[in-house]
Enzyme design. Sequence first.
Site, short mmCIF file in Angstrom:
data_model
loop_
_atom_site.label_atom_id
_atom_site.label_comp_id
_atom_site.label_asym_id
_atom_site.label_seq_id
_atom_site.Cartn_x
_atom_site.Cartn_y
_atom_site.Cartn_z
N LYS A 173 0.85 -1.20 0.00
CA LYS A 173 0.00 0.00 0.00
C LYS A 173 0.89 1.25 0.00
O LYS A 173 1.47 1.62 1.01
CB LYS A 173 -0.93 0.03 1.22
CG LYS A 173 -2.01 1.09 1.04
CD LYS A 173 -2.23 1.92 2.26
CE LYS A 173 -1.72 3.27 2.45
NZ LYS A 173 -1.85 4.33 1.52
N GLU A 248 9.43 2.40 10.83
CA GLU A 248 10.45 3.44 10.65
C GLU A 248 9.72 4.78 10.60
O GLU A 248 8.84 4.97 9.77
CB GLU A 248 11.23 3.23 9.34
CG GLU A 248 12.25 2.12 9.42
CD GLU A 248 13.30 2.32 10.49
OE1 GLU A 248 13.52 3.47 10.92
OE2 GLU A 248 13.89 1.32 10.92
N CYS A 282 13.48 11.82 6.43
CA CYS A 282 13.46 11.46 7.85
C CYS A 282 14.84 11.69 8.48
O CYS A 282 14.96 11.89 9.67
CB CYS A 282 13.03 10.02 8.02
SG CYS A 282 13.97 8.89 6.99
N GLU A 381 9.22 17.35 14.46
CA GLU A 381 9.60 17.16 13.07
C GLU A 381 8.75 18.07 12.18
O GLU A 381 7.52 18.00 12.21
CB GLU A 381 9.39 15.70 12.65
CG GLU A 381 9.92 15.43 11.25
CD GLU A 381 9.67 14.00 10.77
OE1 GLU A 381 8.52 13.54 10.86
OE2 GLU A 381 10.63 13.36 10.32
P1 NAD Z 1 2.10 9.08 7.17
O1 NAD Z 1 2.30 8.49 8.52
O2 NAD Z 1 1.08 10.13 7.01
O3 NAD Z 1 1.73 7.95 6.10
C1 NAD Z 1 2.57 6.83 5.89
C2 NAD Z 1 1.74 5.72 5.28
O4 NAD Z 1 0.79 5.26 6.24
C3 NAD Z 1 0.92 6.15 4.05
O5 NAD Z 1 0.92 5.12 3.10
C4 NAD Z 1 -0.46 6.35 4.64
O6 NAD Z 1 -1.49 6.25 3.68
C5 NAD Z 1 -0.51 5.23 5.65
N1 NAD Z 1 -1.52 5.41 6.71
C6 NAD Z 1 -2.06 6.57 7.16
N2 NAD Z 1 -2.97 6.30 8.12
C7 NAD Z 1 -2.98 4.96 8.29
C8 NAD Z 1 -3.70 4.08 9.14
N3 NAD Z 1 -4.59 4.54 10.02
N4 NAD Z 1 -3.47 2.76 9.05
C9 NAD Z 1 -2.55 2.28 8.19
N5 NAD Z 1 -1.84 3.06 7.33
C10 NAD Z 1 -2.06 4.39 7.39
O7 NAD Z 1 3.55 9.59 6.70
P2 NAD Z 1 3.92 10.41 5.37
O8 NAD Z 1 3.42 11.81 5.55
O9 NAD Z 1 3.53 9.63 4.17
O10 NAD Z 1 5.51 10.39 5.44
C11 NAD Z 1 6.28 11.30 6.15
C12 NAD Z 1 6.78 10.69 7.45
O11 NAD Z 1 7.51 9.50 7.15
C13 NAD Z 1 7.75 11.58 8.19
O12 NAD Z 1 7.45 11.56 9.56
C14 NAD Z 1 9.11 10.95 7.93
O13 NAD Z 1 10.07 11.21 8.92
C15 NAD Z 1 8.73 9.50 7.89
N6 NAD Z 1 9.75 8.73 7.18
C16 NAD Z 1 10.55 7.89 7.92
C17 NAD Z 1 11.55 7.16 7.30
C18 NAD Z 1 12.41 6.22 8.10
O14 NAD Z 1 12.93 5.27 7.51
N7 NAD Z 1 12.57 6.41 9.39
C19 NAD Z 1 11.75 7.27 5.92
C20 NAD Z 1 10.93 8.15 5.22
C21 NAD Z 1 9.93 8.85 5.85
#
Ligand code: NAD
Length: 479
Positions: A173, A248, A282, A381
């Site tokens: 997804k 992550e 991130c 963040e």
């Molecule tokens: P997000 O948490 O909004 O979404 C991430 C994923 O989760 C998306 O596919 C989203 O559709 C899904 N999602 C949202 N609600 C959900 C639910 N209730 N149940 C299951 N899935 C759900 O994050 P984002 O805005 O897409 O990404 C940015 C964030 O990702 C930042 O905080 C960044 O630091 C983090 N990030 C971390 C790493 C790492 O490896 N540590 C790498 C890249 C990004």
Amino acid sequence: MTELHRNYIGGEWVAGPSASPNRNPSNVDDVIGDYSQADATQAKAAIAAAKAAAPAWAAGSIQDRSILLDRVGTEILARKDDLGRLLSREEGKTLPEGVGEATRAGHIFKFYAGEVLRLAGEKLPSVRPGIDVEVTREPIGVVGLITPWNFPIAIPAWKIAPALAYGNTVVFKPADLVPGCAWALSEILVKAGIPKGVFNLVMGRGSVVGEALVNDPDVAGISFTGSVSTGRAIAGKAVGRMAKMQLEMGGKNPLIVLDDADLPTAVNCAVQGAYFSTGQRCTASSRLIVAAGIHDRFVAAMTEKLKALKVDDALAAGTDIGPVVDPSQLEQDQRYIEIGKGEGAALAWGGERLKRGSDGYYLSPALFTNATNAMRIAREEIFGPVACVIRAKDYDEALAFANDTEFGLCAGIVTTSLKHASHFKRNAQAGMVMVNLPTAGVDYHVPFGGRKASSYGPREQGRYAAEFFTSVKTAYIAP
Ligand code: NAD
């Protein structure tokens, strides 16, 4: 009308009950395509298909698995320029960054094509004479892979490739904002000959498709990358039903600059780490912790460097920083800039909404000075091109500031002192440490991950990916 890109479930391309357009953040009039949005029923169908395909894939030939992953890697590398262009068009990182990310995705598949053939176990004597003990690894079953928007092809690659390599079947997804790269990668897997049901793509909302994966008892493990708040919510549910979890999440990564640092190295690390990829990483260096003796020279050199950066269309030649990904992220960046000013930090440069030739979400890179580690701009963040400089009186205070955070993904130091570099390497409370390098920018063949609120569960990437994507079995054999 743009082409409708469908989900891939049980070996078929199937339209969802609705579809959503994907827009270019450099130019909101540019619609990239329409992408099917799955509902919970389609998510369930994908899980059922993955479950049905799991036994044969787990028991199948590792040679075939290796060949398939290698073929996928070869195809990604052959198409890296087109994939990089698509990535830059839908996510907004610059074209060289987009091509670089696509290249990395290709290398990841190649790496795991080799790892398929290297999954070793252990054979030991038992403490009971005459008995042998074997420790082996088995696939965990159906895995749900949930990815964020900021690395639209590399993060899917570093979850899908090991999942398949170690014999699991996949329901993928992607993030709502970047279905284009997810779809293109899926098409490559399909054309490479992935067997029916082994890999499934379900595009759609996190609250619908993501939730369905997290809650379904047939999904043995969830590998999630995204924000801390979503990660926390998912963890509660998945752990509640005893699913395996790998999370992550966010970062507030410190980059320490000591008095003995080489100034150009410090500025390059800070600019690259804090602002490239529009600061939407991130591992971004969002806290620049600078020793008092070099502070003023560092701020002056940073400001000069930021003035020279070109913020423009991600696809335009010479662009250093592309647009922010979408209006809500832009609103968040601007809100934090106001919060920083309100907290008493000084906006030394940038933070302005920019107009360019196309209607995109352009923001000049923002540098705060006079920040303290207690301010919200230093603790939360932001995930945009916004960094703050925190003055420290010496190394010890800088290290204390660096570790005083709820996050622990990456930590960096710029210094010519072996003593401080070695001490920092041992005492930085982070999963990854950089010396004289930006906090962002890591290799694909070694473990990636953090501590504290940044990560939960086994590491991703390299050989360490086996920890999540396999389950250990201990067998005792008497003659
Ligand atoms: P997000 O948490 O909004 O979404 C991430 C994923 O989760 C998306 O596919 C989203 O559709 C899904 N999602 C949202 N609600 C959900 C639910 N209730 N149940 C299951 N899935 C759900 O994050 P984002 O805005 O897409 O990404 C940015 C964030 O990702 C930042 O905080 C960044 O630091 C983090 N990030 C971390 C790493 C790492 O490896 N540590 C790498 C890249 C990004």
